[in-house]
Write a protein that holds these residues in place. Structure first.
Motif, PDB file in Angstrom:
ATOM      1  N   LEU A  15       0.803  -1.219   0.000  1.00 17.74           N
ATOM      2  CA  LEU A  15       0.000   0.000   0.000  1.00 17.74           C
ATOM      3  C   LEU A  15       0.835   1.269   0.000  1.00 17.74           C
ATOM      4  N   GLY A  16       2.113   1.174   0.334  1.00 20.92           N
ATOM      5  CA  GLY A  16       2.960   2.362   0.347  1.00 20.92           C
ATOM      6  C   GLY A  16       2.813   3.157   1.627  1.00 20.92           C
ATOM      7  N   LEU A  17       2.930   4.474   1.519  1.00 22.01           N
ATOM      8  CA  LEU A  17       2.872   5.345   2.686  1.00 22.01           C
ATOM      9  C   LEU A  17       1.440   5.786   2.975  1.00 22.01           C
ATOM     10  N   PRO A  18       1.059   5.850   4.250  1.00 26.67           N
ATOM     11  CA  PRO A  18      -0.301   6.295   4.611  1.00 26.67           C
ATOM     12  C   PRO A  18      -0.399   7.818   4.604  1.00 26.67           C
ATOM     13  N   ILE A  19      -0.383   8.415   3.413  1.00 24.77           N
ATOM     14  CA  ILE A  19      -0.447   9.870   3.284  1.00 24.77           C
ATOM     15  C   ILE A  19      -1.609  10.254   2.370  1.00 24.77           C
ATOM     16  N   GLN A  20      -2.002  11.503   2.463  1.00 19.17           N
ATOM     17  CA  GLN A  20      -3.121  12.000   1.672  1.00 19.17           C
ATOM     18  C   GLN A  20      -2.713  12.145   0.200  1.00 19.17           C
ATOM     19  N   PRO A  21      -3.657  11.960  -0.736  1.00 20.77           N
ATOM     20  CA  PRO A  21      -3.327  12.068  -2.168  1.00 20.77           C
ATOM     21  C   PRO A  21      -2.704  13.407  -2.549  1.00 20.77           C
ATOM     22  N   GLU A  22      -3.157  14.493  -1.922  1.00 22.37           N
ATOM     23  CA  GLU A  22      -2.611  15.809  -2.267  1.00 22.37           C
ATOM     24  C   GLU A  22      -1.170  15.990  -1.788  1.00 22.37           C
ATOM     25  N   GLN A  23      -0.696  15.085  -0.905  1.00 25.73           N
ATOM     26  CA  GLN A  23       0.678  15.158  -0.412  1.00 25.73           C
ATOM     27  C   GLN A  23       1.632  14.234  -1.163  1.00 25.73           C
ATOM     28  N   GLN A  24       1.103  13.472  -2.110  1.00 25.73           N
ATOM     29  CA  GLN A  24       1.910  12.482  -2.818  1.00 25.73           C
ATOM     30  C   GLN A  24       3.092  13.119  -3.541  1.00 25.73           C
ATOM     31  N   ASN A  25       2.838  14.185  -4.297  1.00 25.26           N
ATOM     32  CA  ASN A  25       3.909  14.810  -5.079  1.00 25.26           C
ATOM     33  C   ASN A  25       5.028  15.349  -4.196  1.00 25.26           C
ATOM     34  N   MET A  26       4.647  15.979  -3.089  1.00 25.02           N
ATOM     35  CA  MET A  26       5.647  16.540  -2.179  1.00 25.02           C
ATOM     36  C   MET A  26       6.520  15.439  -1.578  1.00 25.02           C
ATOM     37  N   ASN A  89       0.342   8.623  -7.926  1.00 30.54           N
ATOM     38  CA  ASN A  89       0.269   9.978  -8.484  1.00 30.54           C
ATOM     39  C   ASN A  89      -0.458   9.983  -9.823  1.00 30.54           C
ATOM     40  N   MET A  90      -0.213   8.945 -10.633  1.00 25.54           N
ATOM     41  CA  MET A  90      -0.826   8.858 -11.961  1.00 25.54           C
ATOM     42  C   MET A  90      -2.211   8.225 -11.901  1.00 25.54           C
ATOM     43  N   GLN A  91      -2.621   7.836 -10.674  1.00 23.76           N
ATOM     44  CA  GLN A  91      -3.941   7.244 -10.450  1.00 23.76           C
ATOM     45  C   GLN A  91      -4.165   5.997 -11.313  1.00 23.76           C
ATOM     46  N   ILE A  92      -3.125   5.164 -11.350  1.00 21.04           N
ATOM     47  CA  ILE A  92      -3.244   3.874 -12.010  1.00 21.04           C
ATOM     48  C   ILE A  92      -3.079   2.785 -10.970  1.00 21.04           C
ATOM     49  N   GLN A  93      -3.318   1.552 -11.372  1.00 18.10           N
ATOM     50  CA  GLN A  93      -3.261   0.440 -10.430  1.00 18.10           C
ATOM     51  C   GLN A  93      -1.856   0.302  -9.846  1.00 18.10           C
ATOM     52  N   VAL A  94      -1.793   0.197  -8.526  1.00 13.87           N
ATOM     53  CA  VAL A  94      -0.515   0.036  -7.852  1.00 13.87           C
ATOM     54  C   VAL A  94       0.086  -1.317  -8.225  1.00 13.87           C
ATOM     55  N   PRO A  95       1.335  -1.345  -8.688  1.00 11.04           N
ATOM     56  CA  PRO A  95       1.926  -2.626  -9.094  1.00 11.04           C
ATOM     57  C   PRO A  95       2.097  -3.570  -7.904  1.00 11.04           C
ATOM     58  N   SER A  96       1.776  -4.826  -8.114  1.00 11.32           N
ATOM     59  CA  SER A  96       1.936  -5.833  -7.071  1.00 11.32           C
ATOM     60  C   SER A  96       3.372  -6.348  -7.079  1.00 11.32           C
ATOM     61  N   ILE A  97       3.720  -7.076  -6.037  1.00 10.78           N
ATOM     62  CA  ILE A  97       5.039  -7.683  -5.943  1.00 10.78           C
ATOM     63  C   ILE A  97       4.868  -9.190  -5.833  1.00 10.78           C
ATOM     64  N   PRO A  98       5.490  -9.979  -6.709  1.00 10.16           N
ATOM     65  CA  PRO A  98       5.342 -11.439  -6.663  1.00 10.16           C
ATOM     66  C   PRO A  98       5.809 -12.013  -5.329  1.00 10.16           C
ATOM     67  N   TYR A  99       5.262 -13.168  -5.001  1.00  8.75           N
ATOM     68  CA  TYR A  99       5.593 -13.827  -3.734  1.00  8.75           C
ATOM     69  C   TYR A  99       7.094 -14.034  -3.589  1.00  8.75           C
ATOM     70  N   ALA A 100       7.744 -14.573  -4.645  1.00  9.31           N
ATOM     71  CA  ALA A 100       9.182 -14.837  -4.587  1.00  9.31           C
ATOM     72  C   ALA A 100       9.970 -13.535  -4.443  1.00  9.31           C
ATOM     73  N   ALA A 101       9.535 -12.481  -5.148  1.00  9.62           N
ATOM     74  CA  ALA A 101      10.215 -11.191  -5.056  1.00  9.62           C
ATOM     75  C   ALA A 101      10.043 -10.582  -3.667  1.00  9.62           C
ATOM     76  N   CYS A 102       8.896 -10.822  -3.052  1.00 13.06           N
ATOM     77  CA  CYS A 102       8.637 -10.313  -1.705  1.00 13.06           C
ATOM     78  C   CYS A 102       9.588 -10.954  -0.693  1.00 13.06           C
ATOM     79  N   LEU A 103       9.742 -12.282  -0.786  1.00 17.21           N
ATOM     80  CA  LEU A 103      10.677 -12.966   0.107  1.00 17.21           C
ATOM     81  C   LEU A 103      12.112 -12.556  -0.179  1.00 17.21           C
ATOM     82  N   THR A 104      12.434 -12.318  -1.445  1.00 16.16           N
ATOM     83  CA  THR A 104      13.785 -11.871  -1.803  1.00 16.16           C
ATOM     84  C   THR A 104      14.064 -10.497  -1.216  1.00 16.16           C
ATOM     85  N   GLN A 105      13.075  -9.605  -1.305  1.00 17.77           N
ATOM     86  CA  GLN A 105      13.235  -8.275  -0.714  1.00 17.77           C
ATOM     87  C   GLN A 105      13.430  -8.380   0.791  1.00 17.77           C
TER      88      GLN A 105
END
Length: 320
Positions: A15-26, A89-105
């Motif tokens: 989900l990223g950071l819990p911030i308001q949409p108007e604060q995303q660019n900053m 910011n572009m109001q598109i679908q947030v990219p997911s992270i694959p299970y294997a990539a998540c464990l690698t991270q």
């Protein structure tokens, strides 16, 4: 066995950071600037230590490894976070992270975080020997001992990160795949697991004491001995030296260890809000790697001298 194989989560959604949409660019501009500062600052340290023979000493051997660890530690989480924020910011679908990539991270996050912990202990010990036993420094901090400390740090962090990753891989994730965080954090993943996590939690508590609490106490003891040794000389210069040597170092060490210990080892962390957890995580994943170049090197006379020598050696026109 059948319960574990019924549902297999193939990807997670950060989900990223819990911030308001108007604060995303900053926040996007701020975090991008901080990340670039971290990369450039730590790269500069590594290059200077590599090019200048005056810096081929135990202290700068540890520092070059710390800079590499900071560079990689920040790079494990920041690019994905910036990608998430750009999508929001572009109001598109947030990219997911694959299970294997998540464990690698998660693995590399633990690896470079643990490596920084061990290297900070080695650097504190190096300063302790240099200030408290200056006449025996060369004999104590021999090249073989320094190399052993670095290699031991890399080996221990490899096994520790691998242990947690393998324990996480044995868990099953049956329904919810939304991680309310900006990276695949161990505690966040455990909350999503639908199998027994008691072994994971026990290992986190035990290994956390060995990897975090003991190194933190060793650093505190080392700097306490340094301050005591310097204050034996009753002079204003000695007191100034004590605070300039230890104050800034301990502030960054406290920020790094304090937030991690608070997040993973304190029972109250389970009751923390998403915002509080995210802020604490930002402290040691973003702020600390950015501050280390300023604290440990860019304020250092040796590093400044090395920068001047490297510039002059390349015969840059403005070098006098």
């Amino acid at each position: 066995m059948t319960g574990r194989n019924q549902t297999i989560i193939s990807e997670f959604l950060l989900l990223g950071l819990p911030i308001q949409p108007e604060q995303q660019n900053m926040f996007y501009a701020l975090l991008l600037t901080m990340y670039l500062t971290t990369i450039l600052g730590n790269l500069l340290i590594i290059v200077l230590i590599r090019l200048d023979s005056h810096l081929h000493t135990p202290m700068y051997l540890f520092l070059s490894n710390l800079s590499f660890s900071d560079l990689c530690f920040s790079s494990v989480t920041m690019p994905k976070l910036l990608q998430i924020m750009q999508s929001q910011n572009m109001q598109i679908q947030v990219p997911s992270i694959p299970y294997a990539a998540c464990l690698t991270q998660m693995y590399f996050f633990l690896f470079f975080g643990d490596l920084e912990s061990f290297l900070l202990v080695a650097m504190a010990y190096d300063r302790y020997v240099a200030i408290c036993f200056p006449l025996h420094y060369t004999a104590i901090m021999s090249p073989s001992l320094c190399l052993c400390l670095v290699v031991l740090s890399w080996v221990l962090t490899t096994f520790h990160a691998l242990l947690h990753t393998l324990l996480m891989a044995r868990l099953s994730f049956c329904a919810d795949n939304v991680i309310p965080h900006f990276f695949c954090d161990m505690s966040a993943l455990l909350k999503l697991a639908c199998s027994d996590t008691r072994v994971n939690e026990l290992v986190i508590f035990i290994m956390g004491g060995l990897i975090l609490v003991i190194p933190f106490l060793l650093i505190i003891v080392s700097y306490a001995r340094i301050v005591t040794s310097i204050l034996k000389v009753p002079s204003a210069r000695g007191i100034h030296k004590a605070f300039s040597t230890c104050g800034s170092h301990l502030s960054v060490v406290s920020l790094f260890y304090g937030t991690i210990i608070g997040l993973y080892l304190c029972p109250s962390a389970n009751n923390s809000t998403v915002k509080e957890t995210t802020v604490m995580a930002m402290m040691y994943t973003v702020v600390t790697p950015m501050l280390n170049p300023f604290i440990y090197s860019l304020r250092n006379r040796d590093m400044k001298g090395a920068l001047e020598r490297v510039i002059c050696k390349r015969k840059i026109p403005f070098c006098l």
